[in-house]
Scaffold this active site. Structure first.
Site, short mmCIF file in Angstrom:
data_model
loop_
_atom_site.label_atom_id
_atom_site.label_comp_id
_atom_site.label_asym_id
_atom_site.label_seq_id
_atom_site.Cartn_x
_atom_site.Cartn_y
_atom_site.Cartn_z
N CYS A 1 -9.90 -2.46 5.02
CA CYS A 1 -7.73 -2.03 3.76
C CYS A 1 -8.28 -0.96 3.17
CB CYS A 1 -7.77 -3.50 2.93
SG CYS A 1 -6.28 -3.19 2.17
N CYS B 1 8.19 -15.09 2.36
CA CYS B 1 7.36 -15.36 2.66
C CYS B 1 5.90 -13.99 1.33
CB CYS B 1 6.35 -14.31 3.69
SG CYS B 1 4.12 -14.70 3.88
N ARG C 1 1.82 -13.98 15.90
CA ARG C 1 2.69 -12.93 15.51
C ARG C 1 1.82 -11.04 16.00
NH1 ARG C 1 3.33 -13.35 10.33
NH2 ARG C 1 5.14 -14.63 11.07
N CYS D 1 8.12 -10.94 4.12
CA CYS D 1 6.92 -10.92 3.13
C CYS D 1 6.63 -10.25 2.72
CB CYS D 1 5.86 -10.85 4.31
SG CYS D 1 6.41 -11.08 5.83
N CYS E 1 -6.80 -2.10 -5.51
CA CYS E 1 -7.50 -3.99 -5.75
C CYS E 1 -8.78 -3.46 -5.55
CB CYS E 1 -6.94 -3.92 -3.72
SG CYS E 1 -7.80 -6.12 -3.83
N CYS F 1 -12.82 -4.85 1.42
CA CYS F 1 -12.09 -5.54 2.59
C CYS F 1 -12.28 -4.42 2.96
CB CYS F 1 -10.79 -6.29 2.94
SG CYS F 1 -10.64 -7.41 1.69
N CYS G 1 0.11 -19.19 6.29
CA CYS G 1 0.11 -18.66 7.78
C CYS G 1 -1.15 -17.58 7.08
CB CYS G 1 1.91 -17.24 6.89
SG CYS G 1 2.02 -15.53 8.16
N1 SAM Z 1 -4.21 -8.93 -1.23
C1 SAM Z 1 -4.13 -10.04 -0.01
C2 SAM Z 1 -5.17 -10.66 0.51
O1 SAM Z 1 -5.65 -9.83 1.57
O2 SAM Z 1 -5.01 -11.68 0.86
C3 SAM Z 1 -3.12 -9.26 0.82
C4 SAM Z 1 -2.43 -8.29 1.37
S1 SAM Z 1 -3.73 -8.43 2.03
C5 SAM Z 1 -2.81 -6.27 2.84
C6 SAM Z 1 -3.45 -8.61 3.87
C7 SAM Z 1 -4.20 -8.92 5.13
O3 SAM Z 1 -3.07 -7.19 5.66
C8 SAM Z 1 -5.50 -8.96 5.09
O4 SAM Z 1 -5.82 -9.84 5.32
C9 SAM Z 1 -5.69 -7.84 6.42
O5 SAM Z 1 -5.47 -9.19 7.67
C10 SAM Z 1 -4.32 -7.63 6.73
N2 SAM Z 1 -4.75 -5.85 6.80
C11 SAM Z 1 -5.00 -4.97 6.06
N3 SAM Z 1 -5.57 -3.89 5.91
C12 SAM Z 1 -5.58 -4.28 7.47
C13 SAM Z 1 -5.87 -3.12 8.25
N4 SAM Z 1 -6.02 -2.10 8.39
N5 SAM Z 1 -5.66 -3.69 10.31
C14 SAM Z 1 -5.09 -4.32 10.19
N6 SAM Z 1 -4.81 -5.64 9.34
C15 SAM Z 1 -4.83 -4.86 7.71
FE1 SF4 Z 2 -7.35 -5.87 -1.49
FE2 SF4 Z 2 -6.82 -5.61 0.39
FE3 SF4 Z 2 -8.73 -7.05 0.31
FE4 SF4 Z 2 -5.82 -7.75 0.25
S1 SF4 Z 2 -7.74 -6.49 2.21
S2 SF4 Z 2 -7.69 -8.42 -0.76
S3 SF4 Z 2 -5.00 -5.37 -0.51
S4 SF4 Z 2 -8.77 -4.52 -0.32
#
Ligand code: SAM
Ligand code: SF4
Ligand code: DTB
Length: 330
Positions: free
Chosen positions: A71, A139, A271, A108, A64, A68, A199
């Protein structure tokens, strides 16, 4: 205007607006008092013995472009995760069927995109049609949407769009620099306008203050209307991400976050989301007692482990609780 007429907007009750100070006061209550208040609110709107089960599937993993800090799927961090192509339709349908047969009511699908391209929205729409036909709620979480894309997804049979605010506005820049809070709010608005259910939640344990946890919940609660579904994630500390060494949040602070979310958003499915692998049964039970009424169900979240389905069903049984019935998916 005639004396007996009321202005149009006077007929529509305004959604209650919460201040950060009010939410912070709730956080500061003695825990038994906070949980009591959350339980009172919970019982007004839900059967407190029932928990909704949502199963996750990563339909496009890793690589990606967003940064973040939490992530494992960000290309900015070296977590050893291989980027993969979009899953094929039969694999998605098979996973959804298994989720339904195990007892889930919602499926989801998540993609590691900043924003989906038109052909990607078409591919996901095909998945949504098939998953919906299995009798599951649908979802997806695909990142930021362009005008028209939310409508396209709804026409395919989408029920919910997940798009998290993740943290308080003033802490956001510490966690993500490749997009801003307003970008997220704009996508949420498009999702609402398309008639989809929202959500939207966040992550705690990223080094934010209690006031900032209150700030996140107030942002969510003041969306008008507030989200139908509110995932509260406890940070999963993944090696290779900038937050890998973040000290864990006090577990009771996580319980407080759940309870305040319940009070601020009485009718939402709150949740108990990521992070359950690091929680023992007693802590998870406390979260369900404090107002959570949904979990992610299945042995993986998107890329990280989640408790076994059998363990979750056993915990509900021990608590004298039950999963939401598959014919009752409100
Ligand atoms: N890329 C899209 C986005 O960011 O909206 C969808 C997938 S993203 C992985 C969905 C959510 O997963 C993120 O907004 C975050 O809240 C959650 N998430 C990702 N990594 C995480 C982690 N290490 N611990 C807890 N929540 C996490
Ligand atoms: Fe990309 Fe992860 Fe951020 Fe979603 S949360 S935008 S998958 S880096
Ligand atoms: C949400 O709030 N949490 C889920 C879902 N919505 C998409 C994702 C959690 C991901 C945890 C880290 C991982 O497994 O990659």
């Amino acid at each position: 205007m005639h004396a007996t007429e009321t202005p149009l907007d006077a007929a529509v009750p305004a959604a209650p607006r919460w201040s950060v100070a009010q939410a912070a006061e709730l956080f500061d209550l003695p825990l038994p008092e906070l949980v009591f208040r959350a339980q009172q609110v919970h019982r007004l709107h839900f059967d407190p013995s029932e928990v909704q089960l949502s199963t996750l599937l990563s339909i496009k993993t890793g690589g990606c472009p967003e940064d973040c800090a939490y992530c494992p799927q960000s290309a900015h961090h070296d977590t050893g995760l291989e980027a993969s192509a979009v899953l094929d339709l039969p694999s998605v349908v098979e996973a959804a069927r298994r989720a339904r047969d195990a007892g889930a009511t919602r499926f989801c699908m998540g993609a590691a995109w900043r924003s989906p391209k038109p052909r990607q929205v078409e591919a996901v729409s095909r998945m949504i049609r098939e998953v919906k036909a299995l009798g599951l709620q649908t979802c997806v979480t695909l990142g930021m949407l362009q005008p028209g894309q939310a409508e396209q997804l709804r026409e395919a049979g989408l029920d919910y769009y997940n798009h998290n605010l993740d943290t308080a506005p003033e802490f956001y820049g510490n966690i993500i620099t490749t997009r801003c809070y307003d970008d997220r709010l704009q996508t949420l608005e498009q999702v609402r306008e398309a008639g989809l259910k929202v959500c939207c939640g966040g992550i705690v344990g990223m080094g934010e203050s209690r006031g900032q946890r209150a700030g996140l919940l107030v942002q969510l609660a003041n969306l008008d209307p507030y989200p139908e579904s509110v995932p509260i994630n406890n940070l999963v500390r993944v090696a290779g991400t900038p937050l890998a060494e973040q000290p864990p949040l006090d577990p009771l602070e996580f319980v407080r976050t759940i309870a305040v979310a319940r009070i601020l958003m009485p009718r939402a499915r709150v949740r108990l989301s990521a992070g359950r692998e690091d929680m023992d049964d007693a802590l998870q039970a406390l979260c369900l007692i404090a107002g959570a009424n949904s979990i992610f169900f299945g042995d993986t979240l998107l890329t990280t482990p989640n408790p076994q389905a059998s363990a979750d069903l056993a915990l509900l049984e021990r608590m004298g609780m039950r999963a939401q019935a598959q014919h009752d998916t409100q």
